[in-house]
Design a protein around this motif. Structure first.
Motif, short mmCIF file in Angstrom:
data_model
loop_
_atom_site.label_atom_id
_atom_site.label_comp_id
_atom_site.label_asym_id
_atom_site.label_seq_id
_atom_site.Cartn_x
_atom_site.Cartn_y
_atom_site.Cartn_z
N GLY A 156 0.82 -1.21 0.00
CA GLY A 156 0.00 0.00 0.00
C GLY A 156 0.85 1.26 0.00
N ARG A 157 1.94 1.23 0.79
CA ARG A 157 2.82 2.38 0.87
C ARG A 157 3.58 2.62 -0.43
N GLU A 158 3.96 1.53 -1.09
CA GLU A 158 4.77 1.64 -2.30
C GLU A 158 3.91 1.71 -3.56
N ARG A 159 2.62 1.86 -3.38
CA ARG A 159 1.72 1.78 -4.52
C ARG A 159 2.13 2.72 -5.65
N SER A 160 2.43 3.98 -5.34
CA SER A 160 2.70 4.91 -6.43
C SER A 160 4.02 4.57 -7.13
N ALA A 161 4.99 4.03 -6.39
CA ALA A 161 6.24 3.61 -7.03
C ALA A 161 5.99 2.42 -7.95
N ILE A 162 5.20 1.45 -7.47
CA ILE A 162 4.92 0.26 -8.28
C ILE A 162 4.14 0.64 -9.53
N GLU A 163 3.12 1.47 -9.36
CA GLU A 163 2.28 1.81 -10.52
C GLU A 163 3.02 2.72 -11.49
N LYS A 173 6.45 -8.22 -12.62
CA LYS A 173 7.52 -8.90 -11.90
C LYS A 173 8.61 -7.89 -11.52
N GLU A 174 8.98 -7.05 -12.48
CA GLU A 174 9.99 -6.02 -12.18
C GLU A 174 9.46 -5.06 -11.14
N ALA A 175 8.21 -4.63 -11.32
CA ALA A 175 7.65 -3.61 -10.44
C ALA A 175 7.50 -4.11 -9.00
N MET A 176 7.23 -5.42 -8.86
CA MET A 176 6.97 -5.97 -7.52
C MET A 176 8.22 -6.52 -6.86
N ARG A 256 -1.47 -5.62 -13.59
CA ARG A 256 -2.06 -4.55 -12.79
C ARG A 256 -1.89 -4.86 -11.31
N LEU A 257 -1.82 -3.81 -10.51
CA LEU A 257 -1.82 -3.96 -9.06
C LEU A 257 -3.29 -4.00 -8.64
N THR B 63 0.72 -7.17 -25.15
CA THR B 63 0.90 -7.48 -23.73
C THR B 63 0.71 -6.17 -22.98
N ALA B 64 0.36 -6.28 -21.69
CA ALA B 64 0.10 -5.05 -20.93
C ALA B 64 1.31 -4.11 -20.94
N PRO B 65 2.55 -4.60 -20.72
CA PRO B 65 3.69 -3.66 -20.76
C PRO B 65 3.87 -3.01 -22.13
N GLU B 66 3.65 -3.77 -23.21
CA GLU B 66 3.75 -3.17 -24.56
C GLU B 66 2.74 -2.04 -24.72
#
Lengths: 268, 198
Positions: A156-163, A173-176, A256-257, B63-66
């Motif tokens: 929840g705290r990192e939401r804006s960084a992940i999105e 995978k990279e984002a998480m 998506r998150l 794909t979503a990233p594309e």
């Protein structure tokens, strides 16, 4: 082998310490007296009950009743894991995810120990199976509770960084990866710490018990090592499984998150 | 170029629009009207219904990233996933060329995110997006925290991108900015979008 049997009076005398603690708490207005007494009473009742149940199970020597006991332990530990989360998954997942991870990790590691290392006769003997299972489960529970709590709060705290990463076309995978890695790490740190401190800072409870019961120290050490390896294995499987499954549940195949799968209500 | 047909999600009534190459559509409306929800739905960041096509190809065939590299969304509040600014820019050379046009020295790549001002964060986040080279840019109040000078620089870059046939859907509260950039204006109220004729 000689072991000193304890009378109820002996145990009662040791409980005097707790009464003194409670009195101190009242004198110093710590507000812990009530909690301490309740916790101690729970401990006494729970341990006496479990003693009775174990005695009955050992006499019965029935694989069915042993499994039922194991399952009950898992269901209770699942509740403990859930109660320790400040945020929870919605619906069945809140309880089911940690419980399933413990069921799988605890059972696999216990079966592994029973069939290849300890090898009691028969292999499912309750006297051996249940204590080993309990040790693994207790530690796996702590690891999973810490790992999931870390993941659920930091996501929840990192939401804006992940999105932000997702919006720039990074994969989920990279984002998480950062939050998942941190969650797994915080679930595993207690077991790593206890492996490094063991023997130097503390002589573990199980080993102490065996030595008091008259077992040779080296025999007790071997058992302790075995148990520690099993605990470390079970905890690692459990934490990895629970954290990764939770991460999977909070995302979807369109990268998506999905924080809508996280309940808003905060528990104390 | 970008064709949206009956795009909807909770809080957003079905929405359709065709966005041509080099077109800038300005979206205005009160806070809470659903402007951010709309941009997020186009970028496929939230579950949504309806269809979106880019150059006649359905979103779901990417794909979503594309998809998000082609149709790139900039949120109001920029997010940072590392302590160093430089890590957020894969190509430091092209970043070094772009940043001065936004009024930021190229040495910003060596800075810590923690010491950035709001305006610097906002412009760096925009630069990050431009460097992905999207075909469509979805910008959520990209100049809301900027001084007039920086705002002008940002608008210059956006006009340059429009000239390069990038399409822009931009949310703004400033009618002056709308006049300077827009080829079309849309107004949004309670999840419903209407053409702004004024």
């Amino acid at each position: 082998m000689n072991f000193i049997s304890l009378s109820p009076v002996d145990v009662g005398i040791s409980a005097l310490l707790l009464i003194i603690n409670a009195l101190l708490s009242i004198a110093l207005r710590l507000g812990l007296a009530k909690q301490m007494i309740i916790a101690a009473t729970r401990m006494v009742i729970q341990l006496l009950l479990v003693g009775l149940v174990l005695k009955a199970l050992f006499d019965l020597a029935s694989p069915l009743f042993t499994s039922v006991m194991g399952l009950t332990m898992i269901l209770f530990s699942g509740r403990e894991v859930m109660a320790r989360q400040s945020r929870q998954l919605t619906g069945w997942w809140a309880y089911g995810l940690g419980t399933t991870a413990m069921l799988i990790a605890g059972t696999v590691v216990t079966l592994f120990a029973l069939t290849t290392q300890v090898r009691p006769e028969p292999w499912y003997e309750a006297r051996v199976a249940l204590p080993i299972f309990g040790m693994i489960l207790g530690n796996t529970m702590t690891g999973i509770a810490l790992g999931l709590d870390r993941l659920l709060t930091s996501i929840g705290r990192e939401r804006s960084a992940i999105e932000s990463r997702l919006a720039l076309g990074h994969t989920i995978k990279e984002a998480m990866s950062g939050v998942l890695r941190n969650a797994i790490r915080s679930g595993l740190i207690p077991i790593i710490n206890s492996m490094s401190a063991i023997g130097l800072v503390s002589i573990p409870g199980m080993m102490t018990g065996q030595i008091l019961a008259g077992i040779e120290p080296m025999e007790a050490v071997k058992y302790q090592l075995l148990i520690m390896f099993l605990i470390a294995g079970g905890t690692t499987f459990g934490v990895l499984g629970a954290v990764l499954a939770c991460g999977w549940r909070l995302t979807d195949n369109r990268h998506r998150l999905r924080l809508d799968r996280l309940s808003e209500t905060k528990q104390a | 170029m970008l064709s949206i047909q009956d795009l909807s999600r909770p809080g957003l009534k079905p929405f359709s629009i065709d966005l041509n190459e080099g077109e800038c559509v300005v979206l205005t409306g009160p806070s809470g009207a659903g402007k951010t929800l709309l941009l997020r739905a186009i970028a496929d960041l939230d579950p949504n219904k309806g269809s979106v096509f880019l150059n006649q190809v359905n979103k779901n065939e990417y794909t979503a990233p594309e998809w998000r590299r082609a149709v790139c969304y900039l949120s109001t509040e920029s997010g940072w996933w590392a302590d160093d600014v430089g890590i957020h820019f894969p190509n430091h050379q092209s970043a070094g060329e772009l940043l001065p046009k936004l009024g930021i020295g190229p040495d910003a790549l060596n800075w810590q995110v923690a010491r950035l001002s709001t305006g610097e964060r906002q412009r760096l986040a925009l630069a990050r997006l431009i460097l992905v080279s999207p075909s469509v840019m979805l910008l959520d109040e990209p100049t809301s925290g900027l001084d007039p000078e920086s705002e002008t620089m940002v608008e210059q870059i956006l006009l340059q991108k429009l000239a390069e046939d990038v399409s822009i859907l931009i949310v703004t509260h400033s009618s002056d900015q709308a006049n300077r950039l827009a080829t079309r204006c849309l107004k949004m109220n309670s999840g419903v979008v209407s053409e702004d004729i004024a």
